[in-house]
Design a protein around this motif. Structure first.
Motif, PDB file in Angstrom:
ATOM      1  N   ASP A   1     -32.851 -43.808   5.542  1.00 58.75           N
ATOM      2  CA  ASP A   1     -31.880 -44.526   4.711  1.00 58.75           C
ATOM      3  C   ASP A   1     -32.365 -44.736   3.281  1.00 58.75           C
ATOM      4  O   ASP A   1     -31.828 -45.557   2.536  1.00 58.75           O
ATOM      5  N   GLY A   2     -33.382 -43.987   2.884  1.00 56.42           N
ATOM      6  CA  GLY A   2     -33.806 -44.057   1.485  1.00 56.42           C
ATOM      7  C   GLY A   2     -34.580 -45.307   1.131  1.00 56.42           C
ATOM      8  O   GLY A   2     -34.848 -45.563  -0.042  1.00 56.42           O
ATOM      9  N   SER A   3     -34.970 -46.104   2.128  1.00 55.49           N
ATOM     10  CA  SER A   3     -35.791 -47.269   1.798  1.00 55.49           C
ATOM     11  C   SER A   3     -37.226 -46.804   1.495  1.00 55.49           C
ATOM     12  O   SER A   3     -37.556 -45.638   1.696  1.00 55.49           O
ATOM     13  N   PRO A   4     -38.099 -47.718   1.005  1.00 53.07           N
ATOM     14  CA  PRO A   4     -39.383 -47.286   0.423  1.00 53.07           C
ATOM     15  C   PRO A   4     -40.221 -46.348   1.301  1.00 53.07           C
ATOM     16  O   PRO A   4     -40.870 -45.440   0.788  1.00 53.07           O
ATOM     17  N   SER A   5     -40.182 -46.491   2.612  1.00 52.48           N
ATOM     18  CA  SER A   5     -41.043 -45.632   3.434  1.00 52.48           C
ATOM     19  C   SER A   5     -40.463 -44.222   3.581  1.00 52.48           C
ATOM     20  O   SER A   5     -41.105 -43.335   4.126  1.00 52.48           O
ATOM     21  N   GLN A   6     -39.229 -44.025   3.108  1.00 51.70           N
ATOM     22  CA  GLN A   6     -38.589 -42.718   3.282  1.00 51.70           C
ATOM     23  C   GLN A   6     -38.298 -41.998   1.974  1.00 51.70           C
ATOM     24  O   GLN A   6     -38.239 -40.781   1.909  1.00 51.70           O
ATOM     25  N   GLY A   7     -38.082 -42.787   0.921  1.00 49.07           N
ATOM     26  CA  GLY A   7     -37.975 -42.202  -0.401  1.00 49.07           C
ATOM     27  C   GLY A   7     -36.678 -41.459  -0.672  1.00 49.07           C
ATOM     28  O   GLY A   7     -35.704 -41.550   0.081  1.00 49.07           O
ATOM     29  N   ARG A   8     -36.696 -40.704  -1.751  1.00 47.78           N
ATOM     30  CA  ARG A   8     -35.495 -39.968  -2.165  1.00 47.78           C
ATOM     31  C   ARG A   8     -35.192 -38.857  -1.165  1.00 47.78           C
ATOM     32  O   ARG A   8     -36.086 -38.274  -0.562  1.00 47.78           O
TER      33      ARG A   8
END
Ligand code: SF4
Lengths: 267, 509, 211
Positions: C136-143
């Motif tokens: 979902d694009g949150s910090p642990s997954q990024g762009r």
């Protein structure tokens, strides 16, 4: 029980043996069969071809013939015609703005049964051999017609009944749920596609090695039988009612030469 | 563009573009049936997918409940469409997206071309989309000097072969692996001459071919599978990752979507994301689904456009009996199970939308009188397999019959000489609406017997009935009808069928 | 009249019969009722079916596992917000340029990403029944681009983030974030409707399920 027979126009005119067999089975079970003389046709050829206006008098005639309280249930040896009576009659009456006919048609539809449905669900037949005396020593395969299967959800009722006929060798048909290609006027309007479908159905039937193909709709059986005949095949088609009605004393009449299964013939 | 009268649109306004059969279905089918390779390819592919679909559908204990929910959600979308469109527009716009409305194919094409031109680009990458296929976007862009590059493997195959799609999910379903290899070798610059027909190798070749394009593309054009009204979110369901490439890497994204694709809420997605993959590719879930809500700073395209397309959808919606055709989520299950499609392939239907859904959707969107579209509703034996397979329970057989009625009615009174079918139906209506009349006619059965001759079959009939006798005989009629037998000979229980054979009562074999 | 008003007018006119808005029957399953052990088993089964590689490890072993998977990679990218502990096992020499950090503020270009062999991300939620991992694009997954362009995706799924069925999973996430649902490595069924893995997205998907 008093049962009104809806023979259906094709059986009445072309396959009377199927209607006679239906009568025989029901009378054998001790029921009274009546034949409402005003009946003619369910009208699905008209409906399915888009001629709704022309269908209305046919539907009205059927409703008038069958709306009497003088019988308990109506039965027809056809999944397709029963589906038409149950689903199409009220729908067409409504779409042509005849609310009164819609109501009457729905009432007739509610007490109309396809033969295997009546036998299994209402009359409790689970073993044709012992309960109906059915005897038919032939190698048979079975095609479940689309409308019985998908519109009436008959499931394996017809096949289960056939399976319990004494002496029968019932061979499963490959790709049984595939349409034979009849589809009423489809077989003429789209004759090429219909023929291609029939070709595959006939090949599957032939591959079973059966000498007869049974089913629950005279129209599909006429289509399949007509195709097999054209190919020069000796395989015949026969309505399941005729197989259920067949006994040692009154074996089913089969057109053409069909080999009896050796060994199983005598009881 | 449609006419207006006192500010109110004249209804219905039909769609344009690739929605027409230009020759009648029986004629086109006749030609396609002659192609043995095509039939073998289609037979193989449709049977493969049928088995896969049945397998994954049978895994879900609540499949029927999901179908019921899906059907009801779509029905409510249609009933609330104006309100949901406005709600979606508000949300999508609030998140930085720009909405464009297109009345028909031409208008949509012009909008997309204009948007691409504004970016200064002459090339766009494309994710497979039925809507852009329907409006003929690629051809229009080409006329405008813009190259639209299809990136879905099957679309790429079709585009490289200068062919037309024949299936909505697998546009190249009519090609087998060795044909695909031949097309790649012939049309793909730099294709390895040693390329085999192993599908994995072919997929790898497509990867190499498209990689550079993906990485440098500035504009992408996509369709959308779903749009959520309550959030303004769009969804694209895909497999290969070409969708993700197009939706993520370029600076500008232009999505073209039919107005019927809306779902009311985020919660509704849980229904459709269970129904769609299992119905289409026969997988528990497709490899990739992308969802985006307007522009996200620093992630993905920063220019986001959506073209909302009518093009005959409002006309389909106006048909009370036919409107549920708009529930379609383009899974392709109905064509995969259709015995007619299996034998003719998609090209026979002319329109972008083939198979059972195409046979109803195309004439609903164009009007029954458009070109040869009135032949489409007859392209079915009404076997009902499509209705059983449809994840949103569109009663395709009933709509086919309804449209046949529309067709017949549209011609009433217009023809000076009734067709053979008209005359036959009229006569049959007279004969079959009375037991007496039918009984009287049945007295003629022995005549038919005479005509059948000694081999007891009829092998050739004239006129429209010749279609029957081209591949089937008709048995000789019986000497008397059941009705006659009943009146004359039926004597009751103990005579005709025989009572229960006495030896058999009670004692079991 | 604008196209917008005209289309909305047509749609309103098409609905002049005021069709009923039906009640939506939601009799389908809302939860799977599976416990953590069963969820892990199911998720592994599904992922393996998609030809993803899966390892189920204790949380403490995640760094070793990631390090092992990165052994052959010349370079890898991680979102700036990735749990730095997860990379503790990977030999890190700032000067060798092997590790790349990406964030919306300091994004790598597409061309740079194309030169990178692997990507390590976390995940938002997973669906056991369908073998789906949602980013979902949150910090642990990024762009989204970083988990797309490199050919090898190493994705860590926390056991507590595994939902049984899709409705449970979707209820746990915010639908307005940029979302990617991943079910196995990229694949196609476009040739004869037979699935083959490995097209444009990462051709190799390694999933580490952390208990
Ligand atoms: S009509 Fe139903 S089965 Fe056919 S493509 Fe549309 S959703 Fe799928």
């Amino acid at each position: 029980m008093k049962i009104a027979l809806f023979a259906t126009c094709i059986v009445d005119a072309m396959y009377p043996a199927t209607a006679k067999a239906t009568v025989a089975i029901l009378e054998r079970l001790g029921h009274e069969v009546v034949f409402p003389g005003g009946q003619a046709c369910c009208g699905q050829m008209h409906v399915n071809s888009g001629y709704f206006k022309e269908a209305v008098p046919v539907i009205a005639n059927h409703v008038a013939a069958f709306e009497s309280d003088d019988y308990d249930v109506a039965v027809a040896p056809s999944g397709s015609c029963v589906a038409s009576v149950k689903h199409q009659h009220p729908m067409i009456a409504r779409s042509c703005g005849d609310r009164a006919l819609e109501k009457r048609a729905a009432a007739v539809g509610a007490k109309t049964y396809e033969l295997s449905e009546l036998l299994v669900d209402v009359l409790g037949i689970t073993d044709a051999g012992s309960q109906l005396g059915s005897w038919f020593p032939h190698r048979v395969t079975y095609h479940p017609s689309c409308h019985g299967m998908r519109l009436l959800r008959l499931g394996d009722r017809q096949q289960r009944l056939l399976n319990t006929v004494r002496g029968i060798d019932l061979i499963p048909l490959p790709e049984p749920d595939q349409c034979c290609g009849f589809g009423g006027t489809f077989s003429m309007k789209n004759a090429d596609v219909s023929s291609a479908m029939l070709e595959d159905k006939a090949a599957n039937i032939t591959a079973t090695g059966a000498s007869l193909c049974s089913g629950g709709d005279a129209s599909c059986l006429m289509h399949i039988g007509g195709g097999l005949s054209r190919q020069g095949s000796s395989i015949r088609t026969l309505h399941f009612a005729e197989i259920l009605a067949s006994t040692e004393q009154h074996p089913a009449q089969i057109a053409g030469e069909v080999q009896l299964l050796s060994g199983k013939a005598a009881q | 563009m449609s006419q207006t009268f006192l500010g109110m649109p004249l209804l219905p306004v039909f769609g344009t573009g690739n929605l027409h059969a230009s020759e009648s279905f029986p004629k086109a089918a006749h030609r396609e049936l002659g192609n043995a390779q095509l039939r073998a390819n289609l037979g193989h592919a449709t049977h493969t997918i049928r088995d896969k679909r049945l397998q994954v559908v049978s895994e879900l204990p609540d499949w029927e409940q999901l179908r019921d929910a899906g059907s009801a959600i779509k029905e409510s979308v249609m009933a609330r469409l104006p309100e949901l469109l406005e709600q979606f527009e508000k949300n999508f716009t609030a998140r930085g997206g720009v909405i464009h409305w297109a009345r028909d194919a031409d208008e949509a094409n012009e909008i997309v071309a204009g948007l691409i031109r504004e970016t200064g680009e002459t090339e766009a990458v494309k994710v497979k989309s039925m809507a852009t296929q329907e409006i003929g976007l690629n051809e229009y862009l080409e006329e405008q000097g813009i190259t639209a590059l299809e990136t879905d493997l099957a679309e790429l195959i079709v585009q490289l072969d200068h062919d037309k799609p024949s299936h909505i999910l697998v546009p190249a379903i009519h090609k087998n692996r060795s044909q695909v290899r031949d097309i790649f070798l012939r049309e793909m610059p730099g294709a390895d001459p040693a390329l085999t027909d192993d599908p994995a190798k072919l997929a790898a070749a497509a990867r190499t071919h498209l990689r550079r394009k993906f990485l440098t593309a500035k504009v992408a054009v996509s369709g959308a599978n779903f749009a959520l009204a309550d959030s303004g979110t769009l969804a694209v369901v895909e497999s290969e990752g070409n969708g993700r490439m197009c939706l993520t890497l370029p600076e500008s994204l232009i999505t073209v979507m039919g107005i019927e694709k809306l779902l009311p809420t985020w919660q509704d997605l849980e229904v459709f994301m269970q129904l769609l993959p299992r119905s289409s590719t026969g997988e528990r879930m497709n490899p990739y689904t992308s969802l985006w809500t307007g522009v996200t700073e620093g992630d993905g395209p920063q220019n986001m456009h959506l073209v909302l397309l009518d093009n005959g959808r409002s006309a389909a919606l106006a048909d009370e009996m036919g409107r549920s055709a708009l529930h379609c989520i383009r899974c392709s299950a109905c064509m995969n199970v259709c015995p007619v499609y299996e034998r003719t392939g998609g090209h026979a239907y002319g329109s972008t939308y083939p198979g059972p859904i195409g046979a109803i959707l195309s004439p609903l969107m164009t009007g029954i009188q458009a070109e040869e579209n009135n032949s489409l509703p007859y392209a079915s034996s009404l076997c009902g397999a499509c209705y059983d397979a449809c994840p949103v329970k569109i009663n395709i057989p009933d709509i086919l019959v309804h449209l046949r009625g529309v067709d017949v009615d549209s011609k009433r009174g217009k023809k000076k000489i009734p067709t053979q079918m008209d005359a036959g139906m009229k006569a049959a209506s007279w004969a079959l609406s009375s037991g007496k009349r039918l009984g009287l006619l049945e007295k003629g059965l022995p005549l038919g017997r005479l005509a059948a001759g000694p081999d007891k079959k009829i092998t050739k009939l004239p006129g429209i009935a010749a279609g029957w006798t081209q591949s089937r005989d008709i048995p000789a009629p019986p000497p008397q009808s059941f009705r006659t037998w009943w009146a004359k000979e039926h004597r009751g229980p103990d005579a005709d069928g025989g009572p229960m054979p006495s030896h058999n009562k009670g004692d079991q074999p | 009249m604008s196209a917008r008003d005209e289309i909305l007018g047509r749609v309103r006119a098409a609905l002049k019969d005021s069709p009923q808005v039906p009640q939506v029957p939601r009799g389908y399953r809302a939860t799977s009722g599976l416990d953590e052990k069963a969820l892990i088993e199911l998720l592994v089964d599904r992922l393996v079916d998609y030809k993803a590689q899966v390892a189920v490890v204790d949380a403490a072993e995640v760094p070793t596992r990631i390090a092992a998977l990165l052994v052959g990679a010349q370079s890898y990218v991680v979102p700036a917000g990735l749990d730095s502990g997860w990379l503790a096992g990977v030999e890190y020499e700032p000067a060798d340029g092997r590790r790349h950090l990406d964030s919306a503020a300091t994004p790598l270009t597409v061309a740079e990403l194309d030169g990178i062999d692997a990507v390590v991300t976390g995940s938002a939620v997973a669906v056991a029944e369908t073998g789906t991992i949602i980013l979902d694009g949150s910090p642990s997954q990024g762009r989204r681009a970083i988990s797309l362009v490199p050919d090898h995706h190493i994705c860590v799924v926390k056991a507590t983030d595994i939902a049984g069925i899709l409705p449970e999973a979707l209820r746990r996430i915010d639908g307005t974030r940029p979302l990617t649902m991943i079910s196995g490595p990229s694949a196609t069924s476009d040739i004869e409707l037979e699935r083959v893995e490995g097209v444009h997205g990462p051709r190799k998907l390694d999933v580490i399920i952390a208990r």
